[in-house]
Write an enzyme that holds these catalytic residues in place. Structure first.
Site, short mmCIF file in Angstrom:
data_model
loop_
_atom_site.label_atom_id
_atom_site.label_comp_id
_atom_site.label_asym_id
_atom_site.label_seq_id
_atom_site.Cartn_x
_atom_site.Cartn_y
_atom_site.Cartn_z
N ASP A 40 0.63 -1.34 0.04
CA ASP A 40 0.01 -0.12 -0.05
C ASP A 40 1.01 1.30 -0.05
O ASP A 40 2.17 1.30 0.18
CB ASP A 40 -0.89 0.05 1.32
CG ASP A 40 -2.20 -0.90 1.07
OD1 ASP A 40 -2.46 -0.98 0.05
OD2 ASP A 40 -2.58 -1.20 2.13
N TYR A 99 6.83 -10.38 6.59
CA TYR A 99 6.64 -8.73 6.93
C TYR A 99 7.41 -8.40 8.30
O TYR A 99 7.22 -9.26 9.18
CB TYR A 99 5.02 -8.40 6.98
CG TYR A 99 4.43 -8.27 5.58
CD1 TYR A 99 4.39 -7.36 4.62
CD2 TYR A 99 3.88 -9.50 4.78
CE1 TYR A 99 4.06 -7.07 3.43
CE2 TYR A 99 3.31 -9.58 3.71
CZ TYR A 99 3.43 -8.32 2.93
OH TYR A 99 2.74 -8.10 1.70
#
Lengths: 258, 258
Positions: free
Chosen positions: B51, B109
């Site tokens: 994003d 992540y």
């Protein structure tokens, strides 16, 4: 009362410190915060200008006020209205004889340079880049030419209306760790773009473009065009400022630890 | 031939990875570079979207080409036309059976969080900020609730048209060093905003807003509104992606050392 604030900022998103029309500057965002606290304009003074993209670990500023707040409250109150990339680290209240610019006796700048091929994407805003031949020994040999008192006319940008261009460099080190080179330079004062032009000139020596002895000639010429290129602002940091005032120096030392 | 490139980027200045009209994205700048090399449009595929504001240490992409270049030349050529905050770290040429998205078997992540009062100005783009009560022990106790196979319907944003919301978390650690907390989470795949919502939910536990047992209820509800807030993108990094392909995994490991 005169309030001294110690600021730290990432200069990447600003057109330097000093207020300019139609451009966002560090001075503007700090004065905006103070205006909200005072319900009127408050003019600040800084220890020295930093250019667009230049950073500061320590930038002392001052302003005069009738508001009475303790030091911690000044820090909290001014930070409340600042963008996150400008932070007040400390505050002290003094009488109006103290001036953050005129009373400074020593400043230290750092220049961070990356000499590898590709800058780490996370460092783009925080280092200069020199992906060419860099002979560390040759760079080190330049240092003695700059130490001490000199007329730095050749090492400042022309839009400088200061008449006296004699400055004293009191400390100058160049450290290399893998592909990162850090220049740290202290002196009684610095002319416009002086650190960036000194670093650029040393890069000319380190890359073999000129010999170190030519630095003497550059000083003698007293003409900007003989010195090297001005390196990018992204690697430049105002690291500290010291004064003939023990309280302020103590505050600055405390802020450097934060 | 199918060329796999390993990218690293600072996502601060981009509206995410995937191309969007009127917004600058990582995909756009990479495709622009490839267009210059090919003199025609080249469509790239990525291992997964990131994003706006999200970073990547390792983001594998691929595209098909008739150009024949060795791996180092691909790195040099694509970097030549990229902005400095997007860098190609490595390249490999494979046949067209390999796909960077469909063939990934594991992703990791990292979420970097600062829990002190003021974020360091130089870290604003690179950490999330939680200047509230953070009980590290309580955060750690959340980890077992997420490990293993679960239906993560409650932990993904609604604009997600993937039907199967079952994912397996294979590794989850939370480390704290002074005021910096790092969440590292690996799994076979992640839904939209899943990591940011998991971290936000753990912050609800760490701050005392909910108890860890409530995480079970959140899973059972299969409804986004029961989970915590999505934390800011600035702290999120795609750290690595692994495949059923030893050559690609070796390349990724080499790139992680750069």
């Amino acid at each position: 009362m005169r309030v001294i604030l110690i600021c730290k900022y990432d200069g990447s998103n600003y057109h330097g410190f000093q207020i300019q029309p139609n451009k966002i500057t560090i001075q503007e965002v700090i004065e905006k915060s103070l205006r909200k606290l005072h319900n009127k304009s408050v003019r600040i003074h800084m220890s020295g200008r930093t250019d667009a993209g230049v950073h500061a670990y320590i930038q002392p500023i001052h302003f005069d006020t009738e508001l009475i707040l303790d030091n911690n409250s000044w820090v909290r109150a001014v930070n409340a209205y600042l963008p996150k990339d400008v932070v007040i680290l400390g505050a002290i209240t003094l009488n109006e004889n103290f001036h953050v610019r005129y009373d400074s006796i020593s400043k230290t700048y750092i220049y961070k340079l990356y000499i590898g091929k590709y800058v780490d994407p996370f460092n783009v805003r925080y280092v200069g880049h020199f992906p060419f031949k860099f002979d560390y020994e040759r760079a080190l040999e330049c240092v003695p030419y700059f130490l001490g008192e000199h007329d730095f006319s050749s090492f400042c940008s022309k839009n400088n209306n200061i008449e006296n261009k004699i400055r004293t460099i009191t400390n100058f080190t160049i450290n290399k760790e893998n592909e990162y080179v850090t220049f740290e330079i202290s002196g009684d004062g610095f002319l416009y773009n002086m650190v960036r032009i000194i670093v650029g000139t040393i890069l000319d020596v380190a890359s073999g473009k000129i010999n170190k002895e030519y630095i003497e000639t550059i000083f003698e010429k007293k003409d900007r065009k003989y010195a090297g290129k001005r390196v990018s602002p992204s690697g430049l940091y105002l690291k500290s400022v010291y004064y003939n005032n023990a309280e302020v120096n103590q505050l600055i030392n405390n802020c450097l630890k934060l």
